[in-house]
Design a protein around this motif. Sequence first.
Motif, short mmCIF file in Angstrom:
data_model
loop_
_atom_site.label_atom_id
_atom_site.label_comp_id
_atom_site.label_asym_id
_atom_site.label_seq_id
_atom_site.Cartn_x
_atom_site.Cartn_y
_atom_site.Cartn_z
N THR A 129 -5.50 6.67 3.87
CA THR A 129 -4.10 6.73 3.48
C THR A 129 -3.19 6.88 4.71
OG1 THR A 129 -4.74 7.80 1.42
CG2 THR A 129 -2.42 7.90 2.01
N ALA A 130 -2.13 6.08 4.74
CA ALA A 130 -1.10 6.09 5.80
C ALA A 130 -1.57 5.43 7.09
CB ALA A 130 -0.62 7.50 6.09
N VAL A 152 -7.92 -0.61 9.82
CA VAL A 152 -8.90 -0.11 8.86
C VAL A 152 -9.76 -1.26 8.34
CG1 VAL A 152 -9.21 0.93 6.58
CG2 VAL A 152 -7.56 1.91 8.19
N ALA A 153 -9.13 -2.40 8.01
CA ALA A 153 -9.87 -3.55 7.51
C ALA A 153 -10.89 -4.03 8.54
CB ALA A 153 -8.91 -4.68 7.15
N ALA A 154 -10.50 -4.06 9.81
CA ALA A 154 -11.43 -4.48 10.87
C ALA A 154 -12.60 -3.50 10.97
CB ALA A 154 -10.69 -4.56 12.20
N GLU A 155 -12.31 -2.22 10.84
CA GLU A 155 -13.35 -1.19 10.93
C GLU A 155 -14.35 -1.32 9.78
OE1 GLU A 155 -11.77 2.78 11.32
OE2 GLU A 155 -13.45 3.63 10.19
N ASN A 190 5.88 -0.53 5.91
CA ASN A 190 5.23 -1.82 5.76
C ASN A 190 3.93 -1.85 6.59
OD1 ASN A 190 4.69 -4.46 5.17
ND2 ASN A 190 6.16 -5.31 6.61
N GLY A 191 2.81 -2.17 5.91
CA GLY A 191 1.52 -2.26 6.58
C GLY A 191 0.67 -1.02 6.47
N GLN A 192 1.22 0.10 5.96
CA GLN A 192 0.44 1.32 5.80
C GLN A 192 -0.33 1.29 4.48
OE1 GLN A 192 3.36 4.57 6.29
NE2 GLN A 192 2.21 5.18 8.10
N ILE A 193 -1.50 1.89 4.48
CA ILE A 193 -2.34 1.94 3.29
C ILE A 193 -1.84 3.05 2.37
CG2 ILE A 193 -4.67 2.40 2.42
CD1 ILE A 193 -5.72 1.18 5.03
N VAL A 194 -1.66 2.69 1.08
CA VAL A 194 -1.17 3.65 0.08
C VAL A 194 -2.35 4.21 -0.72
CG1 VAL A 194 0.32 3.96 -1.93
CG2 VAL A 194 1.02 2.42 -0.08
N GLN A 195 -3.28 3.34 -1.10
CA GLN A 195 -4.42 3.76 -1.92
C GLN A 195 -5.67 3.02 -1.47
OE1 GLN A 195 -3.31 2.80 -5.91
NE2 GLN A 195 -2.02 4.57 -6.19
N GLN A 196 -6.83 3.57 -1.84
CA GLN A 196 -8.10 2.90 -1.61
C GLN A 196 -8.93 3.00 -2.87
OE1 GLN A 196 -8.65 5.87 1.63
NE2 GLN A 196 -10.77 5.98 0.91
N SER A 197 -9.71 1.95 -3.15
CA SER A 197 -10.44 1.88 -4.42
C SER A 197 -11.64 2.82 -4.46
CB SER A 197 -10.92 0.45 -4.68
OG SER A 197 -11.77 0.00 -3.64
N ILE A 220 -14.24 -3.03 -0.94
CA ILE A 220 -13.24 -1.96 -0.97
C ILE A 220 -11.86 -2.62 -1.04
CG2 ILE A 220 -12.19 -0.05 0.31
CD1 ILE A 220 -14.87 0.51 1.54
N THR A 221 -11.08 -2.23 -2.04
CA THR A 221 -9.73 -2.75 -2.19
C THR A 221 -8.74 -1.74 -1.61
OG1 THR A 221 -10.35 -3.95 -4.19
CG2 THR A 221 -8.00 -3.59 -3.82
N LEU A 222 -7.92 -2.22 -0.69
CA LEU A 222 -6.90 -1.37 -0.08
C LEU A 222 -5.53 -1.81 -0.56
CD1 LEU A 222 -8.28 -1.32 3.58
CD2 LEU A 222 -8.61 0.40 1.80
N THR A 223 -4.78 -0.87 -1.13
CA THR A 223 -3.41 -1.14 -1.57
C THR A 223 -2.47 -0.83 -0.42
OG1 THR A 223 -4.01 -0.57 -3.83
CG2 THR A 223 -1.66 -0.64 -3.30
N VAL A 224 -1.72 -1.83 0.02
CA VAL A 224 -0.92 -1.73 1.23
C VAL A 224 0.57 -1.78 0.90
CG1 VAL A 224 -0.52 -2.74 3.51
CG2 VAL A 224 -2.77 -2.91 2.46
N SER A 225 1.33 -0.91 1.54
CA SER A 225 2.78 -0.85 1.30
C SER A 225 3.48 -2.03 1.98
CB SER A 225 3.35 0.46 1.85
OG SER A 225 4.76 0.44 1.83
#
Length: 576
Positions: A446-447, A453-456, A476-483, A497-502
């Motif tokens: 988060t944040a 994070v996606a690259a990691e 813009n571009g910060q992660i809000v949630q993760q699945s 893993i689904t990442l919800t991005v602001s």
Amino acid sequence: MMEAGYKLGGRYRVIRPVGEGGMANVYLAQDLILNREVAIKVLRLDLQNDPDTIRRFQREELAATELVHPNIVSVYDVGEDSGLQYIVMEYVSGNDLKQYIADHYPIPYAEVVRMMTEILAAVQQAHAHGIIHRDLKPQNILVAPSGHLKITDFGIAVALSENSITQTNSMLGSVHYLSPEQARGSIATKQSDIYSLGIILYEMLTGKVPFEGETAVSIALKHFQSEIPSVRKIDPNIPQALENVILRATAKEPAERYESVAAMTADLKTTLSPLRVGEPKFVSQINNEETKILPRIDAEQFATSSATSEAAPASANTTTVTTKTVSAAATNEPAPTPKKRLARPWVVITTLLVLVVLVVVGFFVANQLQPVAVPNVAGMTQSKAQSTLMAAQFKVGSATKVHDDHVKAGRVISTTPVKGEKAKRQSVVKMRISTGKKEYTLKDYTARSYSSVAAELRKAGFKVKRTTIVSRSYTNGQIVQQSRDAGTRLVPKGKTITLTVSVGANGFSLLDMTNWSQASVRQYANSMGFTLNLKYDYSAAVQAGSVMSQSPKAGTAVPHSAKITVVISRGSEAPE
């Protein structure tokens, strides 16, 4: 009611109450650890000793924690404080949809379609997890200042697998949005939610519910006795295709409604298309069928037909099998005369026995001195491998446990000496035992920046999917949630893993522009502020000047600074 300043669970400081419900009170609070505003739903004091209510409240916790979606209010934490049951949720500022309709009616059709598409996306996610909301209504749908919608209150939602606690004889939920089968006391299904969604769409287009009455019973009766009033009589400019979505979703018989929320979404998205102008009105086929009189079958006819049908297979399966019996005639031939055995002296017999014993002992000793091949125990369980090695007259040494991507946990990877290598009997054989594939421990992303994070995660072996969301709390571009929750240990291979991005506070959800005119697309781009990239191509399916496709796709949350590519049809390609 809890007073401002009260610290719940030692972590959440209450700021003020923000709402009351049938089961719980909702408060705005500050998360003192993560320094963010949250909404806390606390079970009412007068219900704390009611086991059924506590069970339903806990069911909300379980149901909501399964659902991770941009259009569903996220659940952060659950707990108990001095006997108070509470749920900590995402705080969504703004009003509920009921108040939004009252403040903004009439709402533009395109905006209604956009908002309804977000609601449908949330319900589709719930249905995919086997969860039926059962109480869908505008009061349970929150509208953020950005226009983004989120469904909340799964307090009477029911998981399909939890048949032991469903309440088939209780009419739960608000009667204005209740399906006919729920009004009759039947169990709610996914089609029941679809009916409620149709009523919500009706209210968004007309500013009111279709049925009113002095009592809840009178309104419930109208749901399964009266036809839904036509929205086009209230507003003749509503496209027939849009009214048809309401009529099909609110059909009295569940079988005539959309088979799924996904089907309703697909139909709704094209309702403003010029290609659907002049569409005929949806008419229920079940309600319009004439009553058919079935021919009378008396008892004699039934008995005769039953006897015939039972006799037929019996005769069909009956066959006569004739076999010849051949009797064996007894022969009178005399029995053969046994051969005469030769007599052996006892000395010879004793000598032979001694020689046999000496040969056997010599062979055994020589055999024990010969090295033997180590058996192949790879893939066996540790206990079975030990038995196999001991049967081959080896001693089993210590086992080393290591990760292995190809051998299941608890099974043998290899031995030392290796399989097939010859070694002396009673020598020691050591084994390497698999502990399974190497697991990866997920962090709280988060944040953090999505790109890093996606690259990691991809480097670790995960598949990463990206969804977007409008957020005031994240840039813009910060992660809000993760699945998948932080701290979860799992093998990366094959896991997604689904990442919800602001997209920032000023973002918006992109409409479906399929079949729009070029002028409408430019107008939409100017109103929302995004950069429009027009491309052109030939299409026999889409008329010239209309939109063939778009990127990103409809429903994607994008910032106002986004670049949107739209492909315009040139019509059918001219013959050479």
